[in-house]
Each structure stands twice: as C-alpha cells, then as structure tokens.
Design a protein around this motif. Structure first.
Motif, short mmCIF file in Angstrom:
data_model
loop_
_atom_site.label_atom_id
_atom_site.label_comp_id
_atom_site.label_asym_id
_atom_site.label_seq_id
_atom_site.Cartn_x
_atom_site.Cartn_y
_atom_site.Cartn_z
N TRP A 27 32.71 -44.00 -45.65
CA TRP A 27 32.48 -43.71 -47.06
C TRP A 27 33.07 -44.84 -47.90
O TRP A 27 34.27 -44.98 -48.00
CB TRP A 27 33.14 -42.39 -47.43
CG TRP A 27 32.44 -41.23 -46.82
CD1 TRP A 27 32.66 -40.69 -45.59
CD2 TRP A 27 31.37 -40.49 -47.38
NE1 TRP A 27 31.80 -39.65 -45.36
CE2 TRP A 27 31.00 -39.50 -46.44
CE3 TRP A 27 30.68 -40.55 -48.59
CZ2 TRP A 27 29.97 -38.59 -46.69
CZ3 TRP A 27 29.67 -39.64 -48.81
CH2 TRP A 27 29.33 -38.68 -47.88
N ALA A 28 32.21 -45.68 -48.46
CA ALA A 28 32.68 -46.79 -49.26
C ALA A 28 32.24 -46.69 -50.71
O ALA A 28 32.66 -47.46 -51.54
CB ALA A 28 32.18 -48.11 -48.66
N CYS A 29 31.39 -45.74 -51.02
CA CYS A 29 30.87 -45.59 -52.37
C CYS A 29 31.83 -44.73 -53.19
O CYS A 29 32.28 -43.68 -52.74
CB CYS A 29 29.50 -44.92 -52.31
SG CYS A 29 28.76 -44.67 -53.93
N SER A 30 32.16 -45.19 -54.38
CA SER A 30 32.97 -44.36 -55.27
C SER A 30 32.26 -44.27 -56.61
O SER A 30 31.73 -45.24 -57.11
CB SER A 30 34.38 -44.94 -55.43
OG SER A 30 34.31 -46.23 -55.99
N CYS A 31 32.28 -43.09 -57.18
CA CYS A 31 31.54 -42.82 -58.41
C CYS A 31 32.50 -42.58 -59.57
O CYS A 31 33.61 -42.09 -59.38
CB CYS A 31 30.68 -41.57 -58.23
SG CYS A 31 29.51 -41.68 -56.87
N ALA A 32 32.02 -42.90 -60.76
CA ALA A 32 32.78 -42.62 -61.97
C ALA A 32 32.83 -41.10 -62.16
O ALA A 32 31.94 -40.38 -61.74
CB ALA A 32 32.13 -43.28 -63.17
N VAL A 33 33.88 -40.63 -62.75
CA VAL A 33 34.01 -39.20 -63.00
C VAL A 33 33.85 -38.93 -64.49
O VAL A 33 33.94 -39.83 -65.32
CB VAL A 33 35.38 -38.65 -62.51
CG1 VAL A 33 35.46 -38.73 -61.00
CG2 VAL A 33 36.52 -39.41 -63.14
N ASP A 34 33.60 -37.66 -64.81
CA ASP A 34 33.49 -37.21 -66.20
C ASP A 34 32.42 -37.96 -66.99
O ASP A 34 32.68 -38.54 -68.04
CB ASP A 34 34.84 -37.32 -66.92
CG ASP A 34 35.89 -36.42 -66.30
OD1 ASP A 34 35.51 -35.37 -65.75
OD2 ASP A 34 37.07 -36.78 -66.36
N TRP A 110 20.81 -43.09 -57.39
CA TRP A 110 21.95 -43.25 -56.46
C TRP A 110 22.69 -41.95 -56.35
O TRP A 110 22.53 -41.04 -57.17
CB TRP A 110 22.89 -44.36 -56.97
CG TRP A 110 22.15 -45.60 -57.36
CD1 TRP A 110 21.87 -46.00 -58.63
CD2 TRP A 110 21.55 -46.55 -56.50
NE1 TRP A 110 21.14 -47.17 -58.60
CE2 TRP A 110 20.94 -47.53 -57.30
CE3 TRP A 110 21.47 -46.68 -55.12
CZ2 TRP A 110 20.26 -48.63 -56.77
CZ3 TRP A 110 20.80 -47.77 -54.59
CH2 TRP A 110 20.21 -48.72 -55.41
N SER A 111 23.57 -41.87 -55.39
CA SER A 111 24.37 -40.66 -55.21
C SER A 111 25.27 -40.41 -56.42
O SER A 111 25.64 -39.28 -56.70
CB SER A 111 25.21 -40.73 -53.93
OG SER A 111 26.08 -41.84 -53.97
N CYS A 112 25.61 -41.46 -57.14
CA CYS A 112 26.49 -41.32 -58.31
C CYS A 112 25.75 -40.91 -59.59
O CYS A 112 26.37 -40.73 -60.63
CB CYS A 112 27.23 -42.64 -58.56
SG CYS A 112 28.33 -43.10 -57.22
N ASP A 113 24.42 -40.79 -59.52
CA ASP A 113 23.64 -40.47 -60.72
C ASP A 113 23.64 -38.99 -61.07
O ASP A 113 23.14 -38.61 -62.12
CB ASP A 113 22.19 -40.95 -60.57
CG ASP A 113 22.08 -42.47 -60.68
OD1 ASP A 113 22.99 -43.10 -61.25
OD2 ASP A 113 21.08 -43.02 -60.18
N GLY A 114 24.18 -38.14 -60.20
CA GLY A 114 24.26 -36.72 -60.50
C GLY A 114 23.09 -35.91 -59.99
O GLY A 114 22.89 -34.77 -60.41
#
Length: 154
Positions: A27-34, A110-114
């Motif tokens: 797991w290397a992907c990190s997403c912004a929160v809030d 992307w996975s970080c797009d919600g």
C-alpha cells in the motif's frame, strides 16, 4: 553436491517459487482527508461497470460504465474512464457488474476520488482470478519439471 543437499534445494524451490506470484502489492497510495468528492469532481454519476479492461502491458485499466443518473457535469449514456491497475498506484478496483457512485476528472478516476460501491454485480473479478491461478499453476509446473530434471540427473 550430495543427493541430500540437492533434495533440500529442490524442496526450497518448491516452497519459495510461488511466492512472487502470490504476493500482493504494498500500500503506497495515500489520500487527502476531509474533502468533498462531489465538490472536487468535474463529473459525478451513478452507473454500472459493464467492462473492466486492463492494459496488459501498462499500468492502466479502462472501465466502461452504463450511466444510470448524472449527479454533476456532462455524461452520456456510457462513460469510459481510466484508473490504475492496483491500489498501490491509487487505482480503484472496479468489478464488472458492480453499481458505483463515481467521481471523475479529465476522464480519470482514482481510489482517492471518493468512488463508492453501491451494489455488487455478477463479475466478482473472474478474469483476474483466472489469470492469477493460471500463472500460479504455470510456475508450479515449471518448478516441478525442474525438480524432476534435477532428481533424474542425480
């Protein structure tokens, strides 16, 4: 080399050979929160992933959706988006037949797009699972052939 040592080496090969095939990505992907995915997206819709086509020579996956409802932006009856193959590269793991709420920008998601899975479909990742097990069986056959060759040579 003694026969006993060869047998130990062969046994190690049999045990260790499948490990690279069975290993999962880190797991290397990190997403912004809030953040509000709806606010960040150019296009948002609810749709069914009809086709999930990985690029076998690259790291991208094209996903074709049948759009049920448009929540934001302009989307036709079908939308094709690109994501990455694995979660380590922030790819979203869409499954054929799954119903999703999708947020996209410039033809990518992307996975970080919600994105959200709303209901599972009929697919269940069958093609990926078949390739995984096919590769594992292939490696085991090659290793077994090598072991047989080594034993007969002894």
């Amino acid at each position: 080399m003694t026969l006993h040592l060869r047998r130990v080496l062969v046994l190690l090969l049999l045990v260790l050979a499948p490990i690279p095939v069975a290993a999962r990505p880190a797991w290397a992907c990190s997403c912004a929160v809030d953040f509000d995915p709806f606010e960040q997206a150019q296009v948002a819709f609810v749709g069914v992933a009809d086709q999930v086509d990985p690029d076998w020579f690259g790291n991208e996956v094209q996903v074709e959706f049948t759009v049920e409802s448009v929540l934001k932006g302009a989307a036709g009856q079908t939308v094709t988006l690109v994501t990455m193959k694995d979660s380590a590269s922030c790819g979203y793991d869409f499954v054929e037949g799954g119903r999703y709420r999708v947020y996209a920008n410039e033809g990518q998601t992307w996975s970080c797009d919600g994105n959200e899975l709303l209901s599972t479909g009929h697919g269940g990742g069958g093609r990926t699972r078949t390739i995984f097990w096919g590769g594992t069986v292939f490696v085991l056959i090659v290793v077994a052939g090598g072991v047989t060759w080594l034993i007969r040579r002894s």
